[in-house]
Design a protein around this motif. Sequence first.
Motif, PDB file in Angstrom:
ATOM      1  N   VAL A  82       0.833  -1.187   0.000  1.00 41.52           N
ATOM      2  CA  VAL A  82       0.000   0.000   0.000  1.00 41.52           C
ATOM      3  C   VAL A  82       0.878   1.252   0.000  1.00 41.52           C
ATOM      4  CG1 VAL A  82      -0.194   0.151   2.524  1.00 41.52           C
ATOM      5  CG2 VAL A  82      -2.034   1.042   1.095  1.00 41.52           C
ATOM      6  N   ILE A  83       0.331   2.327  -0.551  1.00 41.24           N
ATOM      7  CA  ILE A  83       0.930   3.647  -0.406  1.00 41.24           C
ATOM      8  C   ILE A  83      -0.055   4.462   0.424  1.00 41.24           C
ATOM      9  CG2 ILE A  83       1.740   5.736  -1.546  1.00 41.24           C
ATOM     10  CD1 ILE A  83       2.213   4.038  -4.049  1.00 41.24           C
ATOM     11  N   THR A  84       0.393   4.941   1.561  1.00 41.33           N
ATOM     12  CA  THR A  84      -0.440   5.760   2.426  1.00 41.33           C
ATOM     13  C   THR A  84      -0.093   7.223   2.165  1.00 41.33           C
ATOM     14  OG1 THR A  84      -0.400   4.028   4.086  1.00 41.33           O
ATOM     15  CG2 THR A  84      -1.111   6.213   4.814  1.00 41.33           C
ATOM     16  N   MET A  85      -1.081   7.998   1.793  1.00 42.41           N
ATOM     17  CA  MET A  85      -0.858   9.404   1.462  1.00 42.41           C
ATOM     18  C   MET A  85      -0.883  10.255   2.729  1.00 42.41           C
ATOM     19  SD  MET A  85      -0.530   8.589  -1.606  1.00 42.41           S
ATOM     20  CE  MET A  85       0.127  10.174  -2.027  1.00 42.41           C
ATOM     21  N   SER A  86      -0.143  11.364   2.699  1.00 40.75           N
ATOM     22  CA  SER A  86      -0.124  12.259   3.856  1.00 40.75           C
ATOM     23  C   SER A  86      -1.449  13.006   4.011  1.00 40.75           C
ATOM     24  CB  SER A  86       1.038  13.249   3.754  1.00 40.75           C
ATOM     25  OG  SER A  86       0.939  14.025   2.572  1.00 40.75           O
ATOM     26  N   LYS A  87      -2.193  13.164   2.918  1.00 35.14           N
ATOM     27  CA  LYS A  87      -3.521  13.780   2.948  1.00 35.14           C
ATOM     28  C   LYS A  87      -4.482  12.853   2.213  1.00 35.14           C
ATOM     29  CE  LYS A  87      -1.555  18.399   2.501  1.00 35.14           C
ATOM     30  NZ  LYS A  87      -1.398  19.511   1.565  1.00 35.14           N
ATOM     31  N   PRO A  88      -5.743  12.792   2.637  1.00 33.70           N
ATOM     32  CA  PRO A  88      -6.705  11.923   1.952  1.00 33.70           C
ATOM     33  C   PRO A  88      -6.922  12.341   0.497  1.00 33.70           C
ATOM     34  CG  PRO A  88      -7.655  12.876   3.961  1.00 33.70           C
ATOM     35  CD  PRO A  88      -6.325  13.508   3.761  1.00 33.70           C
ATOM     36  N   LEU A  89      -7.174  11.360  -0.352  1.00 33.13           N
ATOM     37  CA  LEU A  89      -7.442  11.632  -1.766  1.00 33.13           C
ATOM     38  C   LEU A  89      -8.923  11.850  -2.054  1.00 33.13           C
ATOM     39  CD1 LEU A  89      -5.062   9.014  -3.426  1.00 33.13           C
ATOM     40  CD2 LEU A  89      -4.693  11.474  -3.177  1.00 33.13           C
ATOM     41  N   HIS A  90      -9.793  11.559  -1.106  1.00 29.32           N
ATOM     42  CA  HIS A  90     -11.234  11.606  -1.370  1.00 29.32           C
ATOM     43  C   HIS A  90     -11.737  13.000  -1.745  1.00 29.32           C
ATOM     44  CE1 HIS A  90     -11.425  12.762   2.910  1.00 29.32           C
ATOM     45  NE2 HIS A  90     -12.536  13.373   2.571  1.00 29.32           N
ATOM     46  N   THR A  91     -11.042  14.041  -1.309  1.00 24.75           N
ATOM     47  CA  THR A  91     -11.496  15.377  -1.686  1.00 24.75           C
ATOM     48  C   THR A  91     -11.408  15.595  -3.188  1.00 24.75           C
ATOM     49  OG1 THR A  91      -9.301  16.263  -1.230  1.00 24.75           O
ATOM     50  CG2 THR A  91     -10.935  16.440   0.531  1.00 24.75           C
ATOM     51  N   HIS A  92     -10.521  14.878  -3.848  1.00 25.22           N
ATOM     52  CA  HIS A  92     -10.372  14.992  -5.306  1.00 25.22           C
ATOM     53  C   HIS A  92     -10.993  13.796  -6.030  1.00 25.22           C
ATOM     54  CE1 HIS A  92      -7.868  18.412  -4.566  1.00 25.22           C
ATOM     55  NE2 HIS A  92      -7.068  17.685  -3.812  1.00 25.22           N
TER      56      HIS A  92
END
Length: 181
Positions: A82-92
Motif C-alpha cells: 500500500v501507499i499511504t498518502m499524507s492527505k486523503p485523496l477523497h477530496t479529489h
Amino acid sequence: YEVALPAGGISDWTGNAIDEAFTSTFTTGTTCPGPPIAPPDGLVGQWLLDDNADDSTGTNHGTVTDAVFEAGALVFDGTNDVITMSKPLHTHLGGSASLLFWLRTTQSGNANFRAAPGIAGVASAVGKDDILWGWLDETGRIGIQARDGPPAKSLRPVNDGSWHYIGLTRDAVNGQVAVYV
C-alpha cells in the motif's frame, strides 16, 4: 532489436507495397516508460513512483509499505502492499476527476468491485458513495465504478504483463465514468 522490411515485402489491402527496404533499430528496457505529455495546469498531484512516493507538486507525499522500488518502478506483490498518502485523496477522487497511470500486471481481480484490487478508492460507511479507481475484474480488465452504478471497463484485459498507459475519468454530476487504455 531490429526490424527489417524488404522492398515489396509489405503491402496494404489494395496491394500497394513499399518501394525501398526499411530498417528500424530500437531497444527496450525493464523500466516504466515516462509520462507521454507534460502535466497540465491545475494538476492536483503527480507521483512518479520511480524511487519514492513523493508528490511532484509537493503537496501530498506518500509512504510505501511492503512494496519495493525496482528498475525505476514500484513493484507490488499483491499482499498488503500500500501507499499511504499524507492527505486523503477523497477530496479529489470522490468527485469529478481524472486519474492517469502506467500499469504492468498479471493479477486478476473480482467481479465485485468492492472486493477487487484497485489503484485508489473512496469507501463510505454505508456504501452509497463508494468509488474504486483502476479495479481489476476476474478477467483482468481494468475499470472504474462509483456507487452501485454501471462500471466502465477496458475492452481487453490489461493483465498481460505488458506496460499499459491508462486513463480513468469520472463526472460526478452526471455519473459518467470512462476508461482509456
